[in-house]
Design a protein around this motif. Sequence first.
Motif, PDB file in Angstrom:
ATOM      1  N   MET A   1       0.616  -1.030   0.117  1.00  0.00           N
ATOM      2  CA  MET A   1      -0.031  -0.282   0.037  1.00  0.00           C
ATOM      3  C   MET A   1       0.683   1.092  -0.053  1.00  0.00           C
ATOM      4  O   MET A   1       1.846   1.456   0.657  1.00  0.00           O
ATOM      5  CB  MET A   1      -0.841  -0.063   1.269  1.00  0.00           C
ATOM      6  CG  MET A   1      -1.710   1.098   1.481  1.00  0.00           C
ATOM      7  SD  MET A   1      -2.770   1.113   2.777  1.00  0.00           S
ATOM      8  CE  MET A   1      -1.776   1.316   4.082  1.00  0.00           C
ATOM      9  N   LYS A   2       0.711   2.140  -0.830  1.00  0.00           N
ATOM     10  CA  LYS A   2       1.336   3.320  -0.709  1.00  0.00           C
ATOM     11  C   LYS A   2       0.852   4.189   0.387  1.00  0.00           C
ATOM     12  O   LYS A   2      -0.463   4.452   0.636  1.00  0.00           O
ATOM     13  CB  LYS A   2       0.870   4.327  -2.038  1.00  0.00           C
ATOM     14  CG  LYS A   2       1.895   4.162  -3.289  1.00  0.00           C
ATOM     15  CD  LYS A   2       1.693   4.879  -4.341  1.00  0.00           C
ATOM     16  CE  LYS A   2       2.689   5.563  -5.211  1.00  0.00           C
ATOM     17  NZ  LYS A   2       2.496   6.207  -6.343  1.00  0.00           N
ATOM     18  N   THR A   3       1.675   5.231   0.708  1.00  0.00           N
ATOM     19  CA  THR A   3       1.475   5.843   1.914  1.00  0.00           C
ATOM     20  C   THR A   3       1.129   7.384   1.346  1.00  0.00           C
ATOM     21  O   THR A   3       1.476   7.727   0.227  1.00  0.00           O
ATOM     22  CB  THR A   3       2.443   5.939   2.833  1.00  0.00           C
ATOM     23  OG1 THR A   3       3.858   6.341   2.408  1.00  0.00           O
ATOM     24  CG2 THR A   3       2.713   4.555   3.376  1.00  0.00           C
ATOM     25  N   ALA A   4       0.461   8.332   2.179  1.00  0.00           N
ATOM     26  CA  ALA A   4       0.222   9.539   1.699  1.00  0.00           C
ATOM     27  C   ALA A   4       0.702  10.612   2.989  1.00  0.00           C
ATOM     28  O   ALA A   4       0.983   9.893   3.907  1.00  0.00           O
ATOM     29  CB  ALA A   4      -1.140   9.892   1.590  1.00  0.00           C
TER      30      ALA A   4
END
Length: 92
Positions: free
Chosen positions: A1-4
């Motif tokens: 999962m990409k982080t923001a």
Amino acid sequence: MKTATLPPLRVEPELREAAERVLEAGESLSSFVEQAVRSAVSRREAQAAFLARALASRDRARESGDYASSQAVLDKLQQRLEAAKVDRRKRS
């Protein structure tokens, strides 16, 4: 999962110092802020769900004409309070 990332946040120096004072061992200011945001999101989601249930209940009562009197609600709450007090005394 990409982080923001969250937007940068400008605060008074006193607030930053207060936040840093209450950090637990090994806790970073970033993790503290993240947890605060998570808590606020959770609280607001719970408030929204509560409001949705309340409005649905109101609509059902309007449709059915079946309402509880304020005194009946207060009496039931008083019973629950008394039962909780008894339970607490038993556990003490």
